[in-house]
Design a protein around this motif. Structure first.
Motif, PDB file in Angstrom:
ATOM      1  N   TYR A 185      31.102  34.518  55.578  1.00 21.25           N
ATOM      2  CA  TYR A 185      32.085  35.169  56.438  1.00 21.25           C
ATOM      3  C   TYR A 185      33.015  36.094  55.663  1.00 21.25           C
ATOM      4  CZ  TYR A 185      30.707  32.047  60.193  1.00 21.25           C
ATOM      5  OH  TYR A 185      29.990  31.393  61.153  1.00 21.25           O
ATOM      6  N   ASP A 186      33.208  37.292  56.185  1.00 28.51           N
ATOM      7  CA  ASP A 186      34.210  38.240  55.706  1.00 28.51           C
ATOM      8  C   ASP A 186      35.499  37.890  56.441  1.00 28.51           C
ATOM      9  OD1 ASP A 186      35.947  40.364  55.338  1.00 28.51           O
ATOM     10  OD2 ASP A 186      34.458  41.904  55.760  1.00 28.51           O
ATOM     11  N   GLN A 187      36.476  37.375  55.717  1.00 32.09           N
ATOM     12  CA  GLN A 187      37.714  36.904  56.325  1.00 32.09           C
ATOM     13  C   GLN A 187      38.709  38.017  56.613  1.00 32.09           C
ATOM     14  OE1 GLN A 187      39.193  33.273  54.252  1.00 32.09           O
ATOM     15  NE2 GLN A 187      37.334  33.510  53.027  1.00 32.09           N
ATOM     16  N   GLU A 232      29.881  41.213  44.078  1.00 29.49           N
ATOM     17  CA  GLU A 232      30.268  41.460  45.479  1.00 29.49           C
ATOM     18  C   GLU A 232      31.076  40.292  46.033  1.00 29.49           C
ATOM     19  OE1 GLU A 232      29.579  43.851  48.227  1.00 29.49           O
ATOM     20  OE2 GLU A 232      29.716  44.997  46.382  1.00 29.49           O
ATOM     21  N   LEU A 233      30.628  39.084  45.743  1.00 30.58           N
ATOM     22  CA  LEU A 233      31.313  37.891  46.236  1.00 30.58           C
ATOM     23  C   LEU A 233      32.762  37.859  45.756  1.00 30.58           C
ATOM     24  CD1 LEU A 233      30.915  35.089  47.692  1.00 30.58           C
ATOM     25  CD2 LEU A 233      30.616  34.163  45.399  1.00 30.58           C
ATOM     26  N   ASN A 234      32.978  38.222  44.506  1.00 26.77           N
ATOM     27  CA  ASN A 234      34.317  38.158  43.904  1.00 26.77           C
ATOM     28  C   ASN A 234      35.148  39.407  44.123  1.00 26.77           C
ATOM     29  OD1 ASN A 234      34.162  35.503  42.707  1.00 26.77           O
ATOM     30  ND2 ASN A 234      32.611  36.372  41.361  1.00 26.77           N
ATOM     31  N   ASN A 235      34.602  40.426  44.764  1.00 25.45           N
ATOM     32  CA  ASN A 235      35.340  41.654  45.058  1.00 25.45           C
ATOM     33  C   ASN A 235      36.345  41.361  46.171  1.00 25.45           C
ATOM     34  OD1 ASN A 235      36.237  44.156  45.992  1.00 25.45           O
ATOM     35  ND2 ASN A 235      34.246  45.129  45.703  1.00 25.45           N
ATOM     36  N   ILE A 236      37.621  41.386  45.846  1.00 24.96           N
ATOM     37  CA  ILE A 236      38.683  41.013  46.789  1.00 24.96           C
ATOM     38  C   ILE A 236      38.618  41.845  48.076  1.00 24.96           C
ATOM     39  CG2 ILE A 236      41.189  40.944  47.120  1.00 24.96           C
ATOM     40  CD1 ILE A 236      41.375  40.283  44.112  1.00 24.96           C
ATOM     41  N   SER A 237      38.271  43.117  47.971  1.00 19.90           N
ATOM     42  CA  SER A 237      38.252  43.994  49.146  1.00 19.90           C
ATOM     43  C   SER A 237      37.138  43.639  50.135  1.00 19.90           C
ATOM     44  CB  SER A 237      38.131  45.460  48.732  1.00 19.90           C
ATOM     45  OG  SER A 237      36.867  45.711  48.154  1.00 19.90           O
ATOM     46  N   GLY A 256      36.410  40.543  51.127  1.00 15.33           N
ATOM     47  CA  GLY A 256      36.951  39.506  52.008  1.00 15.33           C
ATOM     48  C   GLY A 256      36.167  38.214  52.070  1.00 15.33           C
ATOM     49  N   PHE A 257      35.204  38.017  51.183  1.00 14.71           N
ATOM     50  CA  PHE A 257      34.446  36.762  51.202  1.00 14.71           C
ATOM     51  C   PHE A 257      35.262  35.619  50.603  1.00 14.71           C
ATOM     52  CE2 PHE A 257      30.906  39.960  50.802  1.00 14.71           C
ATOM     53  CZ  PHE A 257      30.549  39.897  52.135  1.00 14.71           C
ATOM     54  N   LEU A 258      35.990  35.907  49.541  1.00  9.06           N
ATOM     55  CA  LEU A 258      36.878  34.934  48.912  1.00  9.06           C
ATOM     56  C   LEU A 258      38.317  35.376  49.137  1.00  9.06           C
ATOM     57  CD1 LEU A 258      35.216  34.141  45.470  1.00  9.06           C
ATOM     58  CD2 LEU A 258      35.781  32.513  47.266  1.00  9.06           C
ATOM     59  N   VAL A 259      39.056  34.592  49.908  1.00  7.84           N
ATOM     60  CA  VAL A 259      40.457  34.897  50.187  1.00  7.84           C
ATOM     61  C   VAL A 259      41.264  33.649  49.855  1.00  7.84           C
ATOM     62  CG1 VAL A 259      42.131  35.485  51.967  1.00  7.84           C
ATOM     63  CG2 VAL A 259      39.872  36.562  51.986  1.00  7.84           C
ATOM     64  N   ASP A 260      42.230  33.792  48.983  1.00  2.20           N
ATOM     65  CA  ASP A 260      43.051  32.666  48.540  1.00  2.20           C
ATOM     66  C   ASP A 260      42.188  31.500  48.060  1.00  2.20           C
ATOM     67  OD1 ASP A 260      45.412  34.047  49.117  1.00  2.20           O
ATOM     68  OD2 ASP A 260      45.394  33.345  51.206  1.00  2.20           O
ATOM     69  N   ASP A 261      41.108  31.834  47.357  1.00  3.02           N
ATOM     70  CA  ASP A 261      40.176  30.863  46.771  1.00  3.02           C
ATOM     71  C   ASP A 261      39.465  30.011  47.830  1.00  3.02           C
ATOM     72  OD1 ASP A 261      38.862  30.023  44.465  1.00  3.02           O
ATOM     73  OD2 ASP A 261      40.293  28.410  44.065  1.00  3.02           O
ATOM     74  N   GLU A 262      39.322  30.568  49.035  1.00  5.59           N
ATOM     75  CA  GLU A 262      38.581  29.898  50.112  1.00  5.59           C
ATOM     76  C   GLU A 262      37.422  30.777  50.545  1.00  5.59           C
ATOM     77  OE1 GLU A 262      42.272  27.506  52.214  1.00  5.59           O
ATOM     78  OE2 GLU A 262      41.198  29.017  53.358  1.00  5.59           O
ATOM     79  N   ILE A 263      36.315  30.121  50.903  1.00  6.84           N
ATOM     80  CA  ILE A 263      35.140  30.809  51.406  1.00  6.84           C
ATOM     81  C   ILE A 263      34.626  30.038  52.621  1.00  6.84           C
ATOM     82  CG2 ILE A 263      33.530  29.557  49.886  1.00  6.84           C
ATOM     83  CD1 ILE A 263      31.933  32.177  49.632  1.00  6.84           C
TER      84      ILE A 263
END
Length: 137
Positions: A79-81, A111-116, A118-125
């Motif tokens: 999910y893209d948050q 890609e997973l770790n690219n903040i923009s 949105g996959f990882l937000v505030d260390d949540e996926i």
């Protein structure tokens, strides 16, 4: 058709703290089977060290009767948050007994770790599966 329980979402908090190779969700039931999701945060097989690997695992049958094959058409999803531009892969598989299928090269770690993204937000996926059809053969 699997009915109202055709989706499962797995929320993972403190994603960066996962030190082991693989991690599994708790079991959930859709159709005649129990399932769980399996992730390899740093990759599996050919994806080890460069890709996020993600799998669907078919667990034991719910019934005590003879075991049969289960055909499933499903979609695995990250999910893209931020923008709801989820990363998805649709697949179908004939599950025999207990088996696991998925993608060792699902998403590059970059890609997973690219903040923009949105996959990882505030260390949540958030990971998920959506079943479109399940049938026993």
């Amino acid at each position: 058709m699997p009915g109202n329980n055709s989706r499962f979402t797995w929320k993972i908090m403190m994603f960066s703290s996962f030190n082991g190779k693989q991690h599994s969700s708790h079991e959930f039931t859709v159709g005649p089977r129990k399932w769980n999701l399996v992730m390899y945060p740093r990759g599996d097989g050919i994806g080890e060290g460069n890709s996020f690997s993600f799998y669907l695992n078919a667990s034991d049958y719910m019934t005590n009767g003879p075991k049969t094959k289960t055909m499933a058409i499903y979609k695995l999803r990250i999910y893209d948050q931020l923008k709801r531009n989820h990363y998805e892969i649709k697949d179908e598989h004939l599950f025999l007994d207990d088996s696991t299928v998925g993608q060792p090269l699902l998403l590059p770690l970059e890609e997973l770790n690219n903040i923009s993204r949105g996959f990882l937000v505030d260390d949540e996926i958030y990971l998920g599966v959506e079943f479109f059809r399940i049938s026993n053969n």
